[in-house]
Design a protein around this motif. Structure first.
Motif, PDB file in Angstrom:
ATOM      1  N   GLY A   1       0.776  -1.234   0.000  1.00  0.00           N
ATOM      2  CA  GLY A   1       0.000   0.000   0.000  1.00  0.00           C
ATOM      3  C   GLY A   1       0.804   1.280   0.000  1.00  0.00           C
ATOM      4  O   GLY A   1       0.237   2.375  -0.013  1.00  0.00           O
ATOM      5  N   HIS A   2       2.139   1.191  -0.005  1.00  0.00           N
ATOM      6  CA  HIS A   2       2.956   2.408  -0.054  1.00  0.00           C
ATOM      7  C   HIS A   2       3.037   2.891  -1.491  1.00  0.00           C
ATOM      8  O   HIS A   2       3.103   2.099  -2.429  1.00  0.00           O
TER       9      HIS A   2
ATOM     10  N   PRO B   1       5.243   6.678   4.763  1.00  0.00           N
ATOM     11  CA  PRO B   1       3.884   7.100   5.143  1.00  0.00           C
ATOM     12  C   PRO B   1       3.681   8.607   5.239  1.00  0.00           C
ATOM     13  O   PRO B   1       2.563   9.087   5.138  1.00  0.00           O
ATOM     14  N   ASP B   2       4.787   9.379   5.412  1.00  0.00           N
ATOM     15  CA  ASP B   2       4.676  10.830   5.489  1.00  0.00           C
ATOM     16  C   ASP B   2       4.925  11.505   4.151  1.00  0.00           C
ATOM     17  O   ASP B   2       4.964  12.726   4.067  1.00  0.00           O
ATOM     18  N   GLY B   3       5.122  10.701   3.098  1.00  0.00           N
ATOM     19  CA  GLY B   3       5.354  11.262   1.780  1.00  0.00           C
ATOM     20  C   GLY B   3       6.804  11.513   1.440  1.00  0.00           C
ATOM     21  O   GLY B   3       7.112  12.030   0.374  1.00  0.00           O
TER      22      GLY B   3
END
Length: 159
Positions: free
Chosen positions: A118-119, A140-142
């Motif tokens: 999912g990344h 997850p933080d971009g």
């Protein structure tokens, strides 16, 4: 209390933090290791000039290359990639962590594993002009996380 040294200014308004008996974090040995920090820049000449002022050394005409590296004490590398302004991240892209995989196939497998979980994959695996299999996945933080491995030597190259 304010102290100065070697052109830096340190402000200390409380007791120094306690020293720790062991590292606060370690990386387990395994299929990847932290190896480099990458910087995408639209002005490689200005970026290298800035880092030269901090004591890093680059070969003559490094500004003409699409990819430049400096190896720091301890073996960690700082890397710069020249990107066209139209491909730059608005507001700056910031540095990216780079993890070295054991093989080019390892880059592909880890990219598939992370995107499968999912990344967001931002750059699918490709063979970069500087001799590496390369891919980028967002954390997850971009933040971009580079995955890379040296390309296998060409058959008959004698390496």
């Amino acid at each position: 209390m304010v102290r100065s040294g070697r052109g830096c200014r340190f402000v200390q308004d409380r007791a120094p933090p306690p020293s720790y008996p062991r590292p606060m974090s370690t990386q387990t040995s395994g299929r990847v290791r932290f190896d480099a920090l990458g910087i995408a820049t639209t002005d490689l000449t200005a970026s290298l000039a800035f880092y030269r002022r901090l004591g890093l050394e680059f070969p003559e005409a490094a500004e003409q290359a699409p990819h430049v590296e400096a190896v720091l004490p301890g073996g960690i590398r700082l890397m710069w990639d020249a990107v066209p302004k139209e491909q730059a991240t608005p507001g700056g892209g910031g540095p990216q962590l780079a993890f070295r995989c054991a093989s080019p196939a390892g880059v592909d497998a880890l990219y598939a594993e992370l995107t499968g979980a999912g990344h967001q994959g931002t750059t699918p695996p490709w063979d970069a002009v500087w001799g590496q299999r390369y891919a980028v996945v967002a954390d997850p933080d971009g933040n971009g996380v580079d995955l890379f491995a040296p390309l296998d030597p060409a058959p008959g190259a004698g390496g």
